[in-house]
Motif scaffolding. Sequence first.
Motif, PDB file in Angstrom:
ATOM      1  N   SER A 146       0.802  -1.221   0.000  1.00  0.00           N
ATOM      2  CA  SER A 146       0.000   0.000   0.000  1.00  0.00           C
ATOM      3  C   SER A 146       0.835   1.272   0.000  1.00  0.00           C
ATOM      4  CB  SER A 146      -0.930   0.024   1.222  1.00  0.00           C
ATOM      5  OG  SER A 146      -0.176   0.101   2.423  1.00  0.00           O
ATOM      6  N   ARG A 147       2.140   1.149   0.212  1.00  0.00           N
ATOM      7  CA  ARG A 147       2.995   2.337   0.272  1.00  0.00           C
ATOM      8  C   ARG A 147       3.488   2.725  -1.123  1.00  0.00           C
ATOM      9  NH1 ARG A 147       1.647   4.775   4.605  1.00  0.00           N
ATOM     10  NH2 ARG A 147       3.452   6.134   4.268  1.00  0.00           N
ATOM     11  N   LYS A 148       3.890   3.976  -1.241  1.00  0.00           N
ATOM     12  CA  LYS A 148       4.333   4.494  -2.528  1.00  0.00           C
ATOM     13  C   LYS A 148       5.409   5.544  -2.287  1.00  0.00           C
ATOM     14  CE  LYS A 148       2.123   5.846  -6.863  1.00  0.00           C
ATOM     15  NZ  LYS A 148       0.887   6.362  -7.473  1.00  0.00           N
ATOM     16  N   ASN A 149       6.523   5.395  -2.966  1.00  0.00           N
ATOM     17  CA  ASN A 149       7.649   6.336  -2.872  1.00  0.00           C
ATOM     18  C   ASN A 149       8.285   6.377  -1.485  1.00  0.00           C
ATOM     19  OD1 ASN A 149       7.202   7.208  -5.568  1.00  0.00           O
ATOM     20  ND2 ASN A 149       5.634   8.619  -4.862  1.00  0.00           N
ATOM     21  N   ASP A 150       8.012   5.389  -0.656  1.00  0.00           N
ATOM     22  CA  ASP A 150       8.598   5.350   0.688  1.00  0.00           C
ATOM     23  C   ASP A 150       9.770   4.374   0.722  1.00  0.00           C
ATOM     24  OD1 ASP A 150       6.613   7.062   1.654  1.00  0.00           O
ATOM     25  OD2 ASP A 150       5.260   5.391   2.055  1.00  0.00           O
ATOM     26  N   ARG A 256       8.857   9.060  14.827  1.00  0.00           N
ATOM     27  CA  ARG A 256       7.640   8.651  15.521  1.00  0.00           C
ATOM     28  C   ARG A 256       7.652   7.142  15.713  1.00  0.00           C
ATOM     29  NH1 ARG A 256       5.827  12.570  12.322  1.00  0.00           N
ATOM     30  NH2 ARG A 256       5.154  11.153  10.676  1.00  0.00           N
ATOM     31  N   LEU A 257       7.033   6.707  16.801  1.00  0.00           N
ATOM     32  CA  LEU A 257       7.101   5.298  17.194  1.00  0.00           C
ATOM     33  C   LEU A 257       5.691   4.749  17.390  1.00  0.00           C
ATOM     34  CD1 LEU A 257       8.695   2.804  18.036  1.00  0.00           C
ATOM     35  CD2 LEU A 257       8.920   3.807  20.324  1.00  0.00           C
ATOM     36  N   TYR A 258       5.356   3.722  16.598  1.00  0.00           N
ATOM     37  CA  TYR A 258       4.085   3.008  16.741  1.00  0.00           C
ATOM     38  C   TYR A 258       4.386   1.599  17.251  1.00  0.00           C
ATOM     39  CZ  TYR A 258       1.935   6.693  13.918  1.00  0.00           C
ATOM     40  OH  TYR A 258       1.498   7.898  13.444  1.00  0.00           O
ATOM     41  N   THR A 259       3.682   1.177  18.290  1.00  0.00           N
ATOM     42  CA  THR A 259       3.892  -0.161  18.846  1.00  0.00           C
ATOM     43  C   THR A 259       2.600  -0.957  18.761  1.00  0.00           C
ATOM     44  OG1 THR A 259       3.381   0.616  21.085  1.00  0.00           O
ATOM     45  CG2 THR A 259       5.693   0.629  20.406  1.00  0.00           C
ATOM     46  N   ILE A 260       2.742  -2.237  18.434  1.00  0.00           N
ATOM     47  CA  ILE A 260       1.586  -3.129  18.292  1.00  0.00           C
ATOM     48  C   ILE A 260       1.833  -4.370  19.140  1.00  0.00           C
ATOM     49  CG2 ILE A 260       0.148  -4.436  16.697  1.00  0.00           C
ATOM     50  CD1 ILE A 260       1.180  -2.611  14.447  1.00  0.00           C
ATOM     51  N   ALA A 261       0.969  -4.615  20.111  1.00  0.00           N
ATOM     52  CA  ALA A 261       1.025  -5.834  20.926  1.00  0.00           C
ATOM     53  C   ALA A 261       0.163  -6.893  20.246  1.00  0.00           C
ATOM     54  CB  ALA A 261       0.525  -5.568  22.333  1.00  0.00           C
ATOM     55  N   VAL A 262       0.772  -8.020  19.913  1.00  0.00           N
ATOM     56  CA  VAL A 262       0.091  -9.062  19.158  1.00  0.00           C
ATOM     57  C   VAL A 262      -0.331 -10.190  20.100  1.00  0.00           C
ATOM     58  CG1 VAL A 262       0.276 -10.672  17.227  1.00  0.00           C
ATOM     59  CG2 VAL A 262       1.518  -8.510  17.161  1.00  0.00           C
ATOM     60  N   SER A 297      -8.118  -7.237  13.287  1.00  0.00           N
ATOM     61  CA  SER A 297      -7.724  -6.048  14.059  1.00  0.00           C
ATOM     62  C   SER A 297      -6.312  -5.602  13.684  1.00  0.00           C
ATOM     63  CB  SER A 297      -7.815  -6.336  15.560  1.00  0.00           C
ATOM     64  OG  SER A 297      -6.910  -7.365  15.935  1.00  0.00           O
ATOM     65  N   LEU A 298      -5.429  -6.551  13.379  1.00  0.00           N
ATOM     66  CA  LEU A 298      -4.073  -6.184  12.952  1.00  0.00           C
ATOM     67  C   LEU A 298      -4.111  -5.481  11.601  1.00  0.00           C
ATOM     68  CD1 LEU A 298      -1.085  -6.281  13.631  1.00  0.00           C
ATOM     69  CD2 LEU A 298      -0.947  -8.523  12.516  1.00  0.00           C
ATOM     70  N   GLN A 299      -4.980  -5.945  10.715  1.00  0.00           N
ATOM     71  CA  GLN A 299      -5.134  -5.283   9.423  1.00  0.00           C
ATOM     72  C   GLN A 299      -5.656  -3.861   9.599  1.00  0.00           C
ATOM     73  OE1 GLN A 299      -7.738  -7.935   7.312  1.00  0.00           O
ATOM     74  NE2 GLN A 299      -6.079  -9.286   6.629  1.00  0.00           N
ATOM     75  N   GLN A 304      -4.840   1.955   9.600  1.00  0.00           N
ATOM     76  CA  GLN A 304      -4.902   3.252  10.267  1.00  0.00           C
ATOM     77  C   GLN A 304      -3.545   3.959  10.218  1.00  0.00           C
ATOM     78  OE1 GLN A 304      -6.428   3.082  14.259  1.00  0.00           O
ATOM     79  NE2 GLN A 304      -6.141   5.267  14.635  1.00  0.00           N
ATOM     80  N   ILE A 305      -2.482   3.214  10.460  1.00  0.00           N
ATOM     81  CA  ILE A 305      -1.139   3.798  10.365  1.00  0.00           C
ATOM     82  C   ILE A 305      -0.883   4.263   8.932  1.00  0.00           C
ATOM     83  CG2 ILE A 305       1.336   3.325  10.556  1.00  0.00           C
ATOM     84  CD1 ILE A 305       0.666   1.328  12.779  1.00  0.00           C
ATOM     85  N   ASN A 306      -1.361   3.482   7.980  1.00  0.00           N
ATOM     86  CA  ASN A 306      -1.178   3.832   6.568  1.00  0.00           C
ATOM     87  C   ASN A 306      -1.863   5.150   6.233  1.00  0.00           C
ATOM     88  OD1 ASN A 306      -0.301   3.299   3.884  1.00  0.00           O
ATOM     89  ND2 ASN A 306      -2.350   2.611   3.361  1.00  0.00           N
ATOM     90  N   ARG A 307      -3.056   5.383   6.826  1.00  0.00           N
ATOM     91  CA  ARG A 307      -3.763   6.635   6.584  1.00  0.00           C
ATOM     92  C   ARG A 307      -3.089   7.808   7.284  1.00  0.00           C
ATOM     93  NH1 ARG A 307      -8.254   3.239   7.434  1.00  0.00           N
ATOM     94  NH2 ARG A 307      -8.385   3.958   9.596  1.00  0.00           N
ATOM     95  N   LEU A 308      -2.580   7.557   8.487  1.00  0.00           N
ATOM     96  CA  LEU A 308      -1.975   8.643   9.268  1.00  0.00           C
ATOM     97  C   LEU A 308      -0.650   9.105   8.671  1.00  0.00           C
ATOM     98  CD1 LEU A 308      -2.618   7.367  12.912  1.00  0.00           C
ATOM     99  CD2 LEU A 308      -3.750   9.284  11.780  1.00  0.00           C
ATOM    100  N   GLU A 309       0.125   8.159   8.175  1.00  0.00           N
ATOM    101  CA  GLU A 309       1.484   8.477   7.723  1.00  0.00           C
ATOM    102  C   GLU A 309       1.539   8.498   6.204  1.00  0.00           C
ATOM    103  OE1 GLU A 309       3.751   9.472   9.641  1.00  0.00           O
ATOM    104  OE2 GLU A 309       2.956   8.920  11.592  1.00  0.00           O
TER     105      GLU A 309
END
Length: 353
Positions: A146-150, A256-262, A297-299, A304-309
């Motif tokens: 889903s990312r582009k130019n990153d 910026r730091l995003y953490t995900i508990a699985v 929920s992981l998706q 959400q991170i994809n939309r924010l960043e």
Amino acid sequence: MEPWYSVYWFRSVQWQQYHFAHPLALSLIPGILVLFFLRYYLSRNAQQQLNMSLGQLRYRRIGTDNLIDRWLSLLRYLLPVSVFMGMAMLLVALARPQIVRQQRDEQSEGIDIMLAIDVSESMNEGDLPPNRLAVARRVAQAFVNSRKNDRIGLVIFAGEAFSLCPLTTDYALLKQYLNDLNTRMIRTSGTAIGDALARCINRMRDPVNIQADTAQIEAGQTERSKLIILLSDGDNTAGNLDPVTAAKLARAFSMRLYTIAVGRASSVKAGTVDEGILKTIATIGSGSFYRATDARSLQRIFAQINRLEKAPVQVRVYEDIQDFYRVYLYWGISFLLGALLLKNTIFGNILED
């Protein structure tokens, strides 16, 4: 390009390509026909006629082919048709037929993203079928798509942390690395969250990248945004660097730091999932903490991170405009000149002038 006097300019294929700058002028063309009708209606009883005896001529032509007569009868409409076409072509020229070709140029500087994925033994838990790592691997690949130019890099960690893939835009290579992830890649047991963060920070503050960013700043461009996405079961049990210290370093370098508990908390033994440390370092790193209890929920978290960043995209639209009004202006003048010439022939009625 075809010469202006070519019938090519009257083909329907050519007209379908046109964009008219002033289309209102085209709506006046039917008005020409209205004027012709009014002229005929108002002057039909006031027409002057020259009566001539054509008896002998008619007698001589009895039995002869009247094809010439029919043609002469039709040719008397040549003058009004020429006037109509001349005026219509002038209105078409006034409408300014154009062919517009657009080219869109989208430019985006992109951002730098480091994925830090836990490959310790606890990621083999089956509360996210088939297991936590498999779900994380699949969702991370979808995120990369889903990312582009990153530029995206990959760090894996268990009891130790290793940089598996540097920042790259080769997404095919990165997805291959993600596909190969397994819990046997690092033999040292434990979960070194602090060391994983340190590896991510070092990758994004590489001297080569610093020089590139400096060049961008000198050129008047903004510095690339940087973020770390850390995915783990939340248990910090190993490593040489405290996660809180690493989070403060990330903040110092504007990362910026995003953490995900699985995993589901109920499926893990009490005291082994340290959500508090993941929440703490996410707060210090100006990011967010998430808990993924299932694949959906992981998706949603990655979406959400994809939309924010998202890096700002500059869209430049280039238009190549070709005007063709001169072609129809020449046609209009030619038809009107032809009408003036016809006025002085047998096709013009001199008594009406």
